[in-house]
Scaffold this motif. Structure first.
Motif, PDB file in Angstrom:
ATOM      1  N   ARG A 184       0.841  -1.201   0.000  1.00  0.00           N
ATOM      2  CA  ARG A 184       0.000   0.000   0.000  1.00  0.00           C
ATOM      3  C   ARG A 184       0.870   1.243   0.000  1.00  0.00           C
ATOM      4  NH1 ARG A 184      -2.794  -0.825   5.857  1.00  0.00           N
ATOM      5  NH2 ARG A 184      -3.394  -2.716   4.747  1.00  0.00           N
ATOM      6  N   PHE A 187      -0.465   6.790   3.671  1.00  0.00           N
ATOM      7  CA  PHE A 187      -1.762   6.969   4.316  1.00  0.00           C
ATOM      8  C   PHE A 187      -2.305   8.361   3.996  1.00  0.00           C
ATOM      9  CE2 PHE A 187      -4.252   8.176   8.153  1.00  0.00           C
ATOM     10  CZ  PHE A 187      -5.223   7.179   8.092  1.00  0.00           C
ATOM     11  N   TRP A 261      -5.772   5.089   1.154  1.00  0.00           N
ATOM     12  CA  TRP A 261      -4.480   4.658   0.603  1.00  0.00           C
ATOM     13  C   TRP A 261      -4.763   3.925  -0.703  1.00  0.00           C
ATOM     14  CZ3 TRP A 261      -5.538   2.157   5.523  1.00  0.00           C
ATOM     15  CH2 TRP A 261      -5.976   0.840   5.412  1.00  0.00           C
ATOM     16  N   TYR A 268       5.367  -0.302  -4.528  1.00  0.00           N
ATOM     17  CA  TYR A 268       5.271  -0.103  -3.080  1.00  0.00           C
ATOM     18  C   TYR A 268       5.984  -1.201  -2.289  1.00  0.00           C
ATOM     19  CZ  TYR A 268       1.524   3.290  -4.046  1.00  0.00           C
ATOM     20  OH  TYR A 268       0.795   4.369  -4.489  1.00  0.00           O
TER      21      TYR A 268
END
Length: 322
Positions: A184, A187, A261, A268
Motif C-alpha cells: 500500500r 496513508f 491509501w 510499493y
C-alpha cells in the motif's frame, strides 16, 4: 463463515478450517454455537479426532476413509482411501440401511477445495443415525479454501516471486499460517481531486507504474469501507471501475471520498511481510519476514469466501450430519 439456515446441523466438524476471509478457523464442537466473528485466527490448537469416546475403548471404526492425496471415488477403505468428494458420495450410499452412525474419517493433511464443501438433504443420516465427518484417529484434517503457491525464487531487492494461477483474484496471502499484507502507498495521500469518473492525481507518477490496472483505491468514511479497482490512468487522470465507483457515490454525504491509501502496486514493495499480486503477469511478489524460508514455507492464497455450505428446505431439511 456465514451462518447456515439449517439449525438442525450440529456444529461438530472437528477440522481446522482455512478460509478466504479470516485465515485459520476452528469450528466449535459438541453442539456449541457457531462463531459470530467470522472465525478467530488459530495457529494450530489440538483438534478432536476419531479416537475413543471413553477411556480404554478402541477408536470406533471408520466406514469411509478419505485422503488428501487421493483422487479415487471408491472403495474409500483403509488401504484405498478416496478423495473428499469420493468419500462424501460413498457415505450417501450407506444411509438407507443405516443401523449405526456412519463415520467418514479424513486422513492427516490439507484438502484444497476448489468450491465449498456442500451438504444437502442427500447427506443426511438415515434411520435416526448420523453421518459423522471426523479427522482420522490421532490425526488432523485441514480444509483449505485457497491455492498453494510454490516455485518461489529470488527476484530483486530482497523480493521473491512465484507463479500464480491465471484468473486468481485474492487480496490475502498466508505464509506458514501468518497473514501477509498487500502493498500500500502512503496513508491519506495529499493532492487528489475527486472527479466524475475517479480522481485527478497530484502528478503523473501512478501512470508510470508497471500495472496501473492492478491498483485498488481504498477509502474509509464514517463506518463505510470502499474498495474500487482502477480501470486506467492517463497522465494525472485516474478512471475507477464504474461498476464500483457508481454505487460508491449513491448516498450523498456518505459516498466515497479521498483515497485513504492505494493498494497492490509492485512499486510499493519493500517492507517485509507485504506482497503484490501481478494479475496480468500471473505472479505473486513477496518480501519475506526475518526467519521465513520461502523454499520450504507453506504459502496459501485464499480463493473461497466459504468452506462449508448447508443447503436444505423445510420440506427437505439437512439433518443428522455431524
Amino acid at each position: 463463515m456465514e451462518g447456515h439456515p439449517m439449525q438442525s446441523l450440529r456444529w461438530a466438524l472437528p477440522f481446522l478450517l482455512i478460509t478466504g476471509c479470516s485465515g485459520t478457523v476452528t469450528t466449535p464442537v459438541d453442539g456449541a454455537s457457531p462463531p459470530d466473528d467470522g472465525g478467530a485466527l488459530d495457529a494450530g490448537q489440538p483438534l478432536p479426532d476419531a479416537g475413543a469416546d471413553d477411556a480404554g475403548l478402541p477408536p470406533p471404526a471408520c466406514e469411509v476413509i478419505a485422503s488428501p492425496s487421493s483422487s479415487a471415488t471408491s472403495p474409500c477403505t483403509e488401504g484405498a482411501p478416496c478423495s473428499l468428494a469420493g468419500a462424501q458420495a460413498m457415505a450417501r450410499t450407506l444411509t438407507a440401511a443405516q443401523t449405526r452412525d456412519v463415520r467418514v474419517c479424513l486422513r492427516d493433511g490439507v484438502y484444497f477445495l476448489a468450491a465449498p464443501l456442500t451438504l444437502g438433504p442427500e447427506d443426511s443420516g438415515g434411520n435416526g443415525h448420523s453421518v459423522v465427518y471426523r479427522s482420522y484417529s490421532g490425526e488432523r484434517a485441514v480444509l483449505a479454501g485457497g491455492v498453494r503457491l510454490t516455485g518461489w525464487a529470488p527476484f530483486e531487492r530482497g523480493i521473491w516471486r512465484a507463479p500464480a494461477p491465471a484468473g486468481l483474484r485474492t487480496r490475502q496471502l498466508f505464509v506458514n499460517a501468518v497473514r501477509a499484507y498487500r502493498t500500500r502507498g502512503p496513508f491519506r495521500p495529499a493532492g487528489f481531486v475527486k472527479t466524475s469518473v475517479g480522481y485527478r492525481a497530484p502528478d503523473g507518477s501512478l501512470a508510470a507504474f508497471r500495472n496501473p490496472s492492478d491498483l485498488e483505491i481504498v477509502g474509509f468514511r464514517y463506518w463505510k469501507a470502499f474498495r474500487c479497482g482502477v480501470r486506467s490512468i492517463a497522465g494525472q487522470e485516474i478512471t475507477v471501475d464504474p461498476e464500483c465507483f457508481g454505487p460508491a457515490n449513491v448516498h450523498c454525504g456518505f459516498e466515497i471520498d479521498q483515497p485513504t491509501w492505494i493498494e497492490n502496486a509492485f512499486e510499493y514493495l519493500g517492507t517485509p511481510g507485504f506482497f503484490y499480486h501481478d494479475r496480468s503477469g500471473n505472479h505473486v511478489y513477496y518480501v519475506p519476514r526475518p526467519g521465513e524460508d520461502l523454499t520450504t514455507a507453506t504459502v496459501i492464497a485464499p480463493t473461497l469466501e466459504r468452506l462449508l455450505t448447508v443447503v436444505g428446505t423445510a420440506a427437505a431439511p439437512v439433518h443428522h450430519v455431524a
